[in-house]
Design a protein around this motif. Structure first.
Motif: not given
Length: 58
Positions: A27-32, A5, A16, A9
């Motif tokens: 949804r997929v992991d937005d951070r990823r 990442f 966000r 945070d």
């Protein structure tokens, strides 16, 4: 990729509100995904050349 990442945070919390809402499909992991995009841009790669930690190339 030693650090998966690229965003903290606090940075994710600021971004966000700009993410689209989920409508039925999970949804997929937005951070990823964002970390993968940053990795691709910094290294001048295509998505298909990225490590598998960034997600599938489609």
């Amino acid at each position: 990729m030693s650090n998966l990442f690229w965003l903290s945070d606090e940075q994710m919390a600021r971004l966000r509100p700009f993410f689209p809402k989920s409508h039925g499909r999970p949804r997929v992991d937005d951070r990823r995904v964002l970390s993968g995009i940053i990795f691709i841009n910094r290294n001048g790669l295509r998505w298909s050349d990225a490590p598998p930690e960034c997600g599938p190339p489609k």
